[in-house]
Scaffold this active site. Structure first.
Site, mmCIF file in Angstrom:
data_model
loop_
_atom_site.group_PDB
_atom_site.id
_atom_site.type_symbol
_atom_site.label_atom_id
_atom_site.label_comp_id
_atom_site.label_asym_id
_atom_site.label_seq_id
_atom_site.Cartn_x
_atom_site.Cartn_y
_atom_site.Cartn_z
ATOM 1 N N HIS A 1 -20.559 3.200 14.548
ATOM 2 C CA HIS A 1 -19.954 4.139 13.612
ATOM 3 C C HIS A 1 -18.553 4.106 13.871
ATOM 4 O O HIS A 1 -18.158 3.582 14.885
ATOM 5 C CB HIS A 1 -20.613 5.531 13.653
ATOM 6 N N CYS B 1 -20.423 4.541 3.723
ATOM 7 C CA CYS B 1 -21.899 4.134 4.075
ATOM 8 C C CYS B 1 -21.693 2.401 4.242
ATOM 9 O O CYS B 1 -20.709 1.785 4.238
ATOM 10 C CB CYS B 1 -22.751 4.400 2.870
ATOM 11 N N ARG C 1 -24.718 5.640 -1.290
ATOM 12 C CA ARG C 1 -24.813 6.772 -0.615
ATOM 13 C C ARG C 1 -23.478 7.595 -0.515
ATOM 14 O O ARG C 1 -23.133 8.666 -0.674
ATOM 15 C CB ARG C 1 -25.359 6.398 0.699
#
Length: 109
Positions: free
Chosen positions: A51, A85, A91
């Site tokens: 991430h 996303c 999303r």
């Protein structure tokens, strides 16, 4: 959402809400703009592969607009919220749309 005009993907496109990867990288490399930017990672289980450092995980499947707003409003106050996303096609735009609707509903904007 049968009407494509109501689809968050098209809403985000129409409103010029997409940014290039290079633009986000530049924002996050600069200490001043990084402090003003909240990156919201809307991936669900597929976030496990990595991430963006410092991003807020607010999965699409359990997205809480009030919590995202509270995080953005807390010091240092974010003046820019970027939804992320995997492909930024479903999303991310969907969660951005939900936050917009929440802010309108709460009469914040």
């Amino acid at each position: 959402m049968a009407n494509p005009q109501e689809d968050p993907y098209y809403w985000a496109q129409r409103n010029g809400l997409y940014m290039k990867q290079e633009e986000l990288v530049a924002l996050l490399r600069d200490p001043v703009t990084r402090a003003q930017t909240l990156v919201v990672d809307t991936r669900d289980d597929d976030r496990g592969g990595g991430h963006i450092a410092g991003s807020l995980h607010a999965a699409d499947g359990s997205f809480d607009a009030a919590a995202v707003h509270a995080t953005a409003a807390a010091p240092p106050r974010a003046t820019r919220v970027v939804f992320h996303c995997m492909e930024s096609a479903r999303r991310g735009p969907r969660c951005a749309y939900r936050l917009k609707e929440y802010l309108i509903e709460q009469r914040i904007v």
